[in-house]
Enzyme design. Sequence first.
Site, short mmCIF file in Angstrom:
data_model
loop_
_atom_site.label_atom_id
_atom_site.label_comp_id
_atom_site.label_asym_id
_atom_site.label_seq_id
_atom_site.Cartn_x
_atom_site.Cartn_y
_atom_site.Cartn_z
N ASP A 225 0.79 -1.32 0.08
CA ASP A 225 0.18 -0.21 0.19
C ASP A 225 0.72 1.08 0.07
OD1 ASP A 225 0.94 -0.75 2.53
OD2 ASP A 225 -0.78 -0.10 3.44
N ASP A 249 1.52 -7.41 -10.37
CA ASP A 249 0.78 -6.88 -11.51
C ASP A 249 0.11 -5.50 -11.15
OD1 ASP A 249 -0.94 -7.31 -13.63
OD2 ASP A 249 -2.27 -8.60 -12.77
#
Length: 361
Positions: A225, A249
């Site tokens: 994050d 990804d």
Amino acid sequence: MAKYQIATIEGDGIGPEVCQSAVTVLQETCGAGVLDFNQYPGGATHYVRSGFVLPEDTFQACRDSHAIFHGAAGMPDVTYPDGTEVGNDLHLQLRFKLDLYANVRPIRLYQGDFSPLKNRASGEIDYVIVRENTEGLYASRGAGVSLRGEVVTDTLVMTRKGIERVARFAFDLSRKRNGAPRDGKRRLTVCDKANILRSYAFFRSVCDEVSKDYPDVEIDYAYADAITVHMVKKPDFYDVIVAENMFGDIISDLGAATVGGMGIAPSGEVGDTHGLFQGAHGSAPDIAGQNIASPLATVLSGALMLRWLSDRHSDSSLLASAQRVERAVEAMLSEKIAIPRDLGGNASCTDVTEAILKHLT
């Protein structure tokens, strides 16, 4: 002169256009007799015609060739009974059958004007994301559980072998680069969620173990994050980032956005003996056949392929050719000669191809 067999799958949507553009550039760059691009069928469109997304003959050619070059795959309306897109299965099958464990996503700002970030100069963003490509959450593909339409599960899988080899790949890659733009330091950033999940704590611990063999490369850590903030606020800090499959990804698309978007994002999926190279974007069927797709991501993926072949076969001429392609793209974009639509211009696929060819030096 060496000759390299390249299994080529043009694929779906804009795949044939961008693939043909890149092949033209690569053949011009390398000269006659160096690269032999052999065409093979595959993808969603071929599945509709034949029932096979990756025919056995195509797979054998991919397995036996020096490298695999791919345009794009996928058509949104061509799906399997479970709703997943057929086209994605092409490179997924190749990924697992050929053990392409490292997904390499270079993130480079070729022209400062293309970045949505303020006051970023050309070359100031220049790092590579290495995504573990065969394990992680995506290893559950097709193997998750859906119970009575009420409960579904997918399992995140990591192995010591899988983490160690992708970590070594990432450290080795950092050694080949010139360090982060900010300070010139060779640095490997480990992206994880080691503060929450044991699987990611294990990922970090194995990367730590591997780092002891690379004292010349600084090791750095970022939670998945937090790194989304850092990639926007201080992108020049990064050199190489390594991440689990799903996190890799996600952050690689964010990285692409900071340098202009998916249309300028190359990628390679490589293992110990095989390599697959394609633009990171999709097949964009809505603009297929109109000569308006940008070939830049595919052209740069071709340069990435040349770099990989150069390393694998100790062929310095291929590295020189890769650098010629990259310099041509950078020069063409800096002079704003032929800017494709996705970067704010109106140049056609043909225009961009011709501009790159003119700038090859």
